[in-house]
Write a protein that holds these residues in place. Structure first.
Motif, short mmCIF file in Angstrom:
data_model
loop_
_atom_site.label_atom_id
_atom_site.label_comp_id
_atom_site.label_asym_id
_atom_site.label_seq_id
_atom_site.Cartn_x
_atom_site.Cartn_y
_atom_site.Cartn_z
N ALA A 26 0.82 -1.21 0.00
CA ALA A 26 0.00 0.00 0.00
C ALA A 26 0.86 1.26 0.00
O ALA A 26 0.56 2.22 -0.72
N TYR A 77 0.95 4.02 -2.93
CA TYR A 77 0.69 5.42 -2.57
C TYR A 77 1.83 6.34 -3.01
O TYR A 77 1.58 7.40 -3.57
N ARG A 90 1.87 6.61 -6.77
CA ARG A 90 0.63 7.20 -7.29
C ARG A 90 0.23 6.54 -8.61
O ARG A 90 -0.04 7.20 -9.61
N TYR A 133 -3.11 1.28 -10.09
CA TYR A 133 -4.44 1.08 -9.52
C TYR A 133 -5.13 -0.14 -10.11
O TYR A 133 -5.90 -0.80 -9.43
N THR A 169 -3.79 -3.05 -8.22
CA THR A 169 -4.40 -3.08 -6.88
C THR A 169 -5.83 -3.58 -6.95
O THR A 169 -6.27 -4.37 -6.11
#
Length: 178
Positions: free
Chosen positions: A44, A48, A51, A54, A57
């Motif tokens: 995580a 983060y 950036r 996604y 994830t």
């Protein structure tokens, strides 16, 4: 053929070493889950800070949700087995057998998080997407799936967790009247 022998020996040695440590970790349930939690935190923080990633994830979330459903589902589904003969002892104790055992659930989750972490090393997997939509879709999917699973658990009266064997103290000792 002769040049693949050292590679085969190395692969076998690595496989034995990994299996050795997996076998040693089997009774250490809390430590295994804490290690997985730490791995998820590392993943995580990496996502983060980068950036991005996604889609990776989101895929990781969907895969682990699927594993969770397998973990919470009984091995033999009473809803799919059809009608059963009535029994006199409806309250008979039947141990809960999972479709996906706890160790395999942990191992699959760990492998998936490690794979996701490995994928963050390659920019080809960083597909630009609007992440709030993915998050919203995953939350809705999680809520619908868990609602269905909880209804199933209530309908067939099973609890997928065990807190160990019940402890009985026995009869109290008779008091001496002296």
């Amino acid at each position: 053929m002769a040049e693949s022998e050292p590679l085969d020996r190395f692969r076998a040695k690595v496989s034995r070493t990994v299996q050795f440590y997996l076998d040693k970790s089997t009774p250490r349930i809390a430590e295994r889950w804490l290690a997985l939690a730490a791995l998820i935190v590392v993943y995580a923080v990496r996502v983060y800070l980068l950036r991005g990633f996604y889609i990776v994830t989101y895929g990781l979330g969907i895969y682990n949700l699927n594993l969770l459903i397998g973990f919470l589902t009984p091995q033999s589904d009473p809803g799919l087995e059809g009608p059963e003969l009535p029994t006199k002892a409806d309250d008979e104790f039947r141990p809960f057998a999972r479709r996906l055992p706890e160790f395999k659930f942990w191992l699959s989750c760990s492998k998936s998080v490690l794979t996701g972490l490995l994928m963050t090393l390659f920019p080809v997997f960083d597909v630009p997407v609007f992440w709030p939509i993915l998050l919203l879709y995953w939350v809705v999917l999680f809520m619908v799936t868990m609602k269905r699973q909880i209804k199933h658990m209530i309908k067939y009266r099973y609890l997928p967790f065990s807190w160990g064997k019940a402890q009985y103290t026995g009869k109290p000792a008779p008091k001496d009247s002296k």
